[in-house]
Design an enzyme around this catalytic site. Sequence first.
Site, mmCIF file in Angstrom:
data_model
loop_
_atom_site.group_PDB
_atom_site.id
_atom_site.type_symbol
_atom_site.label_atom_id
_atom_site.label_comp_id
_atom_site.label_asym_id
_atom_site.label_seq_id
_atom_site.Cartn_x
_atom_site.Cartn_y
_atom_site.Cartn_z
ATOM 1 C CB THR A 54 -0.940 -0.012 1.214
ATOM 2 O OG1 THR A 54 -1.878 1.057 1.119
ATOM 3 C CG2 THR A 54 -0.166 0.099 2.529
ATOM 4 C CE LYS A 55 3.210 2.124 5.041
ATOM 5 N NZ LYS A 55 2.600 3.169 5.896
ATOM 6 C CG ASP A 56 3.950 0.724 -4.520
ATOM 7 O OD1 ASP A 56 4.941 0.661 -3.768
ATOM 8 O OD2 ASP A 56 3.721 -0.108 -5.417
#
Length: 355
Positions: A54-56
């Site tokens: 999700t950090k993208d």
Amino acid sequence: MPFVRKNISEMTGTYNNVLELIGDTPLVRLNKINQDIPGEAYAKLECYNPGHSTKDRIALHIIEEAENKGLLKPGATIVETTSGNTGFSVAMVSIVKGYKCILAVSDKTKAEKISFLKAMGAKVFLCPANVPSDDPRSYYEVAKRIAAETPNSVYINQYFNQGNTEAHYLTTGPELWEQTNGKVTHVIGCTGTGGTLTGSAQFLKEKNPDIQIIGVDAFGSILKKYHETGEVDPNEIYPYRIEGMGKNLVPGALDFSVVDKFVKVTDEESAYRTREIALKEGIMAGYTSGAATQAYKQLAAQGEFDENSVVVILYPDHGSRYMTKVFSDEWMNEEGFNNSRLNGLESRATVEHVK
């Protein structure tokens, strides 16, 4: 005959670069791990982002916002504090956009995650995990110092950068609303920086304030008690094993006002649940995915859900980053976790040597 490179505008199903793959991740129904629990449950598979987490979303959003504000110049260095996933995403975006990347990482982060960061060209500083957040050796303070000492650099600072929360308000929240046709009743997610859960929640609460937003916290973290009392209790702080979840400080990116309640889960139960997700659903998800699913099971035992419930559980990353941790029998044994808790499911997964 010489090769002719086609103009991408003439092609379908192609992308200009890997960053165009970020977002629009699938929502997949759970069918076995939730047997005997009323309602429907779905996993938001953030491992389908190109950086497998999700950090993208936040790396791309925050870096592009810095570009729009003129804070990033050609040849700049991007500095960040990370437990692994954000660092990989920042390194990936930096490569595509032509920036250097320096990461301060907790030594609680397993070796395979460090290898991922190095493979993406990042310079990594390994910092002790079990020190106060204001200790000069902590990964928070190390990142601040490096950014201050490095010319033409920007510190992402995901824990206190409102762009973290905003990225999910703009993308993850709308995706959840559209994918469930507005029927979502509960969203369950682990809280580290809190950006994924509460950014999504800000959008969803605008659509329907009755949607229950449930944060998942670790034993050894202060977040649940802070949400309930507004106070930081240092006696709650002690080491735990789950990476990227819980905190010994209050992240500015975590909007407590949109969280209805917190649930605490143990390292051990979360580890079992992570492996059970793979064995029952065929989904290789990370440790925090197991933690969020464990919270779902605990809430179900308390009668939280009914036949009208549509529950979304946020699965932040891929299990491949935990092969020497929760997916390792040796690590489980070292931690005193008993794999027999998986009810014999593992008996199918054996290795036999043919002589």
